[in-house]
Design a protein around this motif. Sequence first.
Motif, PDB file in Angstrom:
ATOM      1  N   MET A 159      39.467  29.100  38.624  1.00  0.00           N
ATOM      2  CA  MET A 159      39.685  30.512  38.325  1.00  0.00           C
ATOM      3  C   MET A 159      39.085  30.615  36.954  1.00  0.00           C
ATOM      4  O   MET A 159      38.581  31.760  35.924  1.00  0.00           O
ATOM      5  CB  MET A 159      41.692  30.455  37.973  1.00  0.00           C
ATOM      6  CG  MET A 159      41.965  30.815  39.441  1.00  0.00           C
ATOM      7  SD  MET A 159      41.370  32.320  40.123  1.00  0.00           S
ATOM      8  CE  MET A 159      41.974  32.201  42.177  1.00  0.00           C
ATOM      9  N   ILE A 160      39.191  29.327  36.102  1.00  0.00           N
ATOM     10  CA  ILE A 160      38.714  29.333  34.718  1.00  0.00           C
ATOM     11  C   ILE A 160      37.112  29.268  34.636  1.00  0.00           C
ATOM     12  O   ILE A 160      36.442  30.587  33.641  1.00  0.00           O
ATOM     13  CB  ILE A 160      39.042  28.043  34.382  1.00  0.00           C
ATOM     14  CG1 ILE A 160      40.381  27.726  34.207  1.00  0.00           C
ATOM     15  CG2 ILE A 160      37.421  27.803  32.496  1.00  0.00           C
ATOM     16  CD1 ILE A 160      40.372  26.670  33.540  1.00  0.00           C
ATOM     17  N   ARG A 161      36.058  29.014  35.985  1.00  0.00           N
ATOM     18  CA  ARG A 161      34.784  29.781  35.962  1.00  0.00           C
ATOM     19  C   ARG A 161      35.286  30.913  35.708  1.00  0.00           C
ATOM     20  O   ARG A 161      34.087  31.832  35.192  1.00  0.00           O
ATOM     21  CB  ARG A 161      34.378  28.851  37.566  1.00  0.00           C
ATOM     22  CG  ARG A 161      33.800  27.664  37.744  1.00  0.00           C
ATOM     23  CD  ARG A 161      33.505  27.758  38.910  1.00  0.00           C
ATOM     24  NE  ARG A 161      33.616  26.380  39.188  1.00  0.00           N
ATOM     25  CZ  ARG A 161      32.704  25.411  37.957  1.00  0.00           C
ATOM     26  NH1 ARG A 161      31.396  25.918  37.454  1.00  0.00           N
ATOM     27  NH2 ARG A 161      32.568  23.855  37.989  1.00  0.00           N
ATOM     28  N   ILE A 162      36.028  31.543  37.032  1.00  0.00           N
ATOM     29  CA  ILE A 162      35.326  32.972  37.120  1.00  0.00           C
ATOM     30  C   ILE A 162      35.838  33.922  35.730  1.00  0.00           C
ATOM     31  O   ILE A 162      35.037  35.069  35.631  1.00  0.00           O
ATOM     32  CB  ILE A 162      36.740  33.574  38.464  1.00  0.00           C
ATOM     33  CG1 ILE A 162      36.237  32.920  39.847  1.00  0.00           C
ATOM     34  CG2 ILE A 162      36.739  35.530  38.780  1.00  0.00           C
ATOM     35  CD1 ILE A 162      36.740  32.658  40.882  1.00  0.00           C
ATOM     36  N   ALA A 163      36.341  33.652  34.964  1.00  0.00           N
ATOM     37  CA  ALA A 163      37.190  34.336  34.078  1.00  0.00           C
ATOM     38  C   ALA A 163      36.081  34.127  32.919  1.00  0.00           C
ATOM     39  O   ALA A 163      35.270  35.048  32.935  1.00  0.00           O
ATOM     40  CB  ALA A 163      38.159  33.592  33.307  1.00  0.00           C
ATOM     41  N   ASN A 164      34.747  33.445  33.115  1.00  0.00           N
ATOM     42  CA  ASN A 164      34.163  33.003  32.217  1.00  0.00           C
ATOM     43  C   ASN A 164      32.792  33.762  32.286  1.00  0.00           C
ATOM     44  O   ASN A 164      32.301  33.986  31.879  1.00  0.00           O
ATOM     45  CB  ASN A 164      34.037  31.157  32.295  1.00  0.00           C
ATOM     46  CG  ASN A 164      34.305  30.785  31.264  1.00  0.00           C
ATOM     47  OD1 ASN A 164      34.535  30.960  29.437  1.00  0.00           O
ATOM     48  ND2 ASN A 164      35.692  29.876  30.782  1.00  0.00           N
ATOM     49  N   ARG A 165      33.026  33.927  34.344  1.00  0.00           N
ATOM     50  CA  ARG A 165      31.748  34.532  34.736  1.00  0.00           C
ATOM     51  C   ARG A 165      31.839  36.098  34.231  1.00  0.00           C
ATOM     52  O   ARG A 165      30.203  36.569  34.198  1.00  0.00           O
ATOM     53  CB  ARG A 165      31.352  34.441  36.175  1.00  0.00           C
ATOM     54  CG  ARG A 165      30.794  35.268  36.493  1.00  0.00           C
ATOM     55  CD  ARG A 165      30.370  34.698  37.905  1.00  0.00           C
ATOM     56  NE  ARG A 165      30.485  33.625  38.536  1.00  0.00           N
ATOM     57  CZ  ARG A 165      31.366  33.538  39.692  1.00  0.00           C
ATOM     58  NH1 ARG A 165      31.463  34.292  40.334  1.00  0.00           N
ATOM     59  NH2 ARG A 165      31.518  32.397  40.108  1.00  0.00           N
ATOM     60  N   ILE A 166      33.093  36.553  34.072  1.00  0.00           N
ATOM     61  CA  ILE A 166      33.637  37.352  33.385  1.00  0.00           C
ATOM     62  C   ILE A 166      32.898  38.155  32.314  1.00  0.00           C
ATOM     63  O   ILE A 166      32.439  38.869  31.541  1.00  0.00           O
ATOM     64  CB  ILE A 166      34.445  37.646  33.645  1.00  0.00           C
ATOM     65  CG1 ILE A 166      35.156  37.909  35.388  1.00  0.00           C
ATOM     66  CG2 ILE A 166      35.183  39.914  33.400  1.00  0.00           C
ATOM     67  CD1 ILE A 166      36.185  38.408  36.127  1.00  0.00           C
ATOM     68  N   VAL A 167      33.256  37.019  31.205  1.00  0.00           N
ATOM     69  CA  VAL A 167      33.325  37.084  30.412  1.00  0.00           C
ATOM     70  C   VAL A 167      31.281  37.155  29.389  1.00  0.00           C
ATOM     71  O   VAL A 167      31.223  37.989  28.980  1.00  0.00           O
ATOM     72  CB  VAL A 167      33.612  35.871  28.955  1.00  0.00           C
ATOM     73  CG1 VAL A 167      32.847  35.424  27.624  1.00  0.00           C
ATOM     74  CG2 VAL A 167      34.917  35.754  29.271  1.00  0.00           C
ATOM     75  N   ALA A 168      30.955  36.430  30.316  1.00  0.00           N
ATOM     76  CA  ALA A 168      29.092  35.932  30.434  1.00  0.00           C
ATOM     77  C   ALA A 168      28.947  37.120  30.728  1.00  0.00           C
ATOM     78  O   ALA A 168      27.493  38.053  29.978  1.00  0.00           O
ATOM     79  CB  ALA A 168      29.393  35.176  31.436  1.00  0.00           C
ATOM     80  N   GLU A 169      28.921  38.314  31.768  1.00  0.00           N
ATOM     81  CA  GLU A 169      28.986  39.562  32.152  1.00  0.00           C
ATOM     82  C   GLU A 169      28.327  40.776  31.085  1.00  0.00           C
ATOM     83  O   GLU A 169      27.745  40.910  30.515  1.00  0.00           O
ATOM     84  CB  GLU A 169      29.337  39.680  33.430  1.00  0.00           C
ATOM     85  CG  GLU A 169      28.653  39.304  34.895  1.00  0.00           C
ATOM     86  CD  GLU A 169      29.144  38.888  35.542  1.00  0.00           C
ATOM     87  OE1 GLU A 169      29.157  38.403  37.098  1.00  0.00           O
ATOM     88  OE2 GLU A 169      30.600  39.893  35.690  1.00  0.00           O
ATOM     89  N   VAL A 170      29.805  40.704  30.670  1.00  0.00           N
ATOM     90  CA  VAL A 170      30.409  41.520  29.585  1.00  0.00           C
ATOM     91  C   VAL A 170      29.520  40.811  28.641  1.00  0.00           C
ATOM     92  O   VAL A 170      28.759  42.141  27.438  1.00  0.00           O
ATOM     93  CB  VAL A 170      31.938  41.157  28.788  1.00  0.00           C
ATOM     94  CG1 VAL A 170      32.244  42.442  28.046  1.00  0.00           C
ATOM     95  CG2 VAL A 170      32.848  41.349  30.118  1.00  0.00           C
TER      96      VAL A 170
END
Length: 239
Positions: free
Chosen positions: A1-12
């Motif tokens: 879940m931390i990975r997914i949260a950070n992937r969204i951060v990176a995309e933004v």
Amino acid sequence: MIRIANRIVAEVLLTLKETIKQGITTLDLDIIAEEMIVKAGGKPAFKGYRKYPATLCVSLNNEVVHGIPSKERILQRGDIVSMDVGVIYNNYVGDAALSTFVEGSSDPLANKLMEITEKSLYDGIKECLSRARLQNISSAIQATAENAGFSVVRNFVGHGVGRYLHEPPAIPNYGKRGQGPMLMPGMVLAIEPMINAGTHEVDVLSDGWTAVTKDGSLSAHFEHSVVVTENEPEILSII
Ligand code: MF3
Ligand code: CO
């Protein structure tokens, strides 16, 4: 879940970087970020945190961190734009930041500040090794910044991240190799050097949030969420 949260951060952050141009406002960036986060199934992590009013922190030029997006702040060619974003996904948090120029800059000092601040982040990340000491990160960042003639902000630090936006340990961007808690696999650290061209001292504006350099000098900020493993550190806030 931390990975997914950070992937969204990176995309933004990547989208915002591509969107930045002269004439758009810092509020425009905030609206794009919030839309993207919600579409991805997340929630902004900063909004409502200690009453912070927005999705992004957008800090320009002499602003260090925690600039509040506003329709009155119009980006000009050559500005340093520091953008910080946090995402909650299924109750887990990702956090990262980057600085970029509006359509480039011809100011050699500003260009050097940007390069050194980003390099200091990566020099810190290299020290995120199993069974190493936390302040190895701090001291690597400090050495890169100060050897280039810049100063390390003291009033704000990096942090553990995952279940909450801010978890122990605090990660100062200055310190002594060999000191601090021992790093262990599975720890997720938000490392975030804030580097000033002049004094390290900051003031907070009357909005209660915006931190600015005391001497009006330029500032840059780069942040990644990184997980310690048995081998090389893994940067989560990267696509
Ligand atoms: N990346 C920053 C931090 O980790 C941004 C926090 S802004 C706040 O502290 F509004 F959430 F405080
Ligand atoms: Co952070």
